[in-house]
Enzyme design. Sequence first.
Site: not given
Ligand code: ZN
Length: 727
Positions: A83, A127, A148, A330, A450, A455
């Site tokens: 790393s 990077k 890796r 970074k 649901c 619905c």
């Molecule tokens: Zn519903």
Amino acid sequence: MPPANEPARIHELRRLLEQANRAYYVDAAPFMPDTEFDRLLAELAELEARHPELADPTSPTQRVGGEPIKGFKQIRHAVAMLSIDNTYDESGVRDWAARVVRTLSGESRGPGGLFGAPAVTFVCDPKIDGVAISLRYEKGLLVHAVTRGDGTTGDDVTHAARVIQPIPLRLDGTTTPPPEVLEVRGEIYMTSAVFARINKDLEDAGDDTLANPRNATAGTLKNQDPKLIASRRLSFCAHGRGEVSGAPADFAPTHTVFLERLRALGLPTSRHAVRCDSVDAVIDAINRFDTIRRTLDHATDGMVVRVDEHALQQRMGTTSKSPRWIVAYKYPPDRTTTRLLDVLHQVGKTGKITPRAVMAPVHLAGTTVQHATLHNYGQIRQKDIRIGDSVYIEKAGDIIPYVVGIVPEQRPRGARVIAPPPECPVCNGPLEIEYAAGPESPESETSRRCVNPECPAQVREKLVWFAGRKQMDIDGLGEKTIDLILTQTDIPLRTFADIFHLHGHRDTLISLDRMGEKKVDNLLAGIEAAKSRGMARLLAGMGIRHVGDSTARLLARLFPSLDALLQAPLPMLMPRALNKEDARALGLPEEPGQRPETGLGKETAPAVFTYLHSPAAARTFKALREAGVEFASKDYAPRESRPVAGDNPFAGKTIVLTGTLDAFDRTQLSERLEALGAKVSGSVSKKTSLVIAGREAGSKLDKANELGIEVWDEARLLAALDADQPD
Ligand SMILES: [Zn+2]
């Protein structure tokens, strides 16, 4: 083209397509339109089918994906993938550079080293936010690709690398002969556009979306199906070296030259890598790239700075964890904080309830943001997010704002816990909740749905979806019109079939605000036209979980009509996943590779099947049929179907089959040839017009040769049968 020229054409096409690929991915100077590329690729595939003796695993046709692999093999890295140390500010970079110079000059103060600090040159390389990979080429050919892993050993993902277009299967030795062994380290990543497309497809199919392009890349590489991987259009950028052996001494004295060599060999590298003569130049490059990186089509999160000269790198050496000659700067993420004002519980067309953050408007990476996704209620619990909290927001793949977490020390008194709705917030219907680690871990909740098919929230979303342009494409039936009908009239509009009865309510529709006769007639004509959109659009329009428009089209390719799909047993929905016995029982070839290309996966097929055979689906289909909606497929493209016609190379011939045929079941092939008007016979005689000889053909082949009868190999048979396919 006369057959004699075909081998030459095969080589020419392979070279041309490789060049086009390279121009596109390495030189960023495409010279061939995509359509032309696809056309030439198809031509090459056709020629290769006729010339199995010229098969080449590095051919551009081999990059569309073969069979799924079973599990991952572990491969040890020849040179460990260590790393890289990170640093988050300018002073970190300056400290590192000072250490480099000190170490190298300390050495040079040894015997004879009286010249002070050596001149150290650095290279800055963006990077990319992706997944690290090691590619191993031997004698110029890709032999494996390994993740890796723990740095010493990683997963073998060669099946994936082979279908990632920018990764050459064979290095280009035109200007630089490739070393005997070349291990290249790089990053596999996904562009923002591809990420957005995949998430849109997942969302359309009612599936969970992916958090960011890096996760999407990692998930794709873990997939075992090369076809799926190919469809994800991953990208690749090379940036580092592993084992390099059997190369001339001057192959890569510096990292700069190494990158040049990689480009010459056909491996893409970053166009933004820069050589810097001093640490000030490094800082300058880092700052300049911070502006550039926002214009790129993929996420970058830093700049990797390394010592350019390879000999100096060697002298610096490594700690147990990471090399001393390299550091990653970074960039701070595009992240901001704002106040969480409220959470909305939105019900989608599949019933999935998504918590959506309402925030005080704030500027983030170019846009004003006041809504963000909170993904699911499990995450809200994990992060302990409360209304009133100060929250960090970022953009996933630079596109979709999401809540990263909270600033605990800024929690106001009276911040309210976000209670997941215990029932559907729209219809009060019951919910189905899924947990990754079981209901005893509420923070592992992944979805909440649901399950009431009536619905109203789902009904509205479903109707809007059904009428949408990519589904049934009903002219005049947009969101506004649907809302108008639902809220301003008593016209029943709850099911898809109800749409096709709207013509019975013409007067009511005309009386609506902003509608009028002309608009209504236009709407009714649009509805009439939608009746014949075909099976694929109808299925896509129904908003079945896991069935987006591409899956719907796939099913419509597999079955001639919705009725045929409904009569088919479950295994027929996933022909590629069947075991040999089941395949045989269904009259499909035993080898998965010879079965229809299309089909659902092992996980989705049962869910889709269950839905298709549910009482609710039966009601929907019945009502649609009665309303006059057509169920026939417009995309049906079975491998086996063909008209019984006299105009084909087999009609009227007496054919003998001998030897082992790889692509065919003998009985099926006989039936197919007979359907084309041929007579299939068991023995060779003067009456035989054609012998089809597979592998290890014996006496029948000898006899055919003796009698001077035309003999075809399997490739020629395949080509002839394919040429006979209707478009
Ligand atoms: Zn519903």
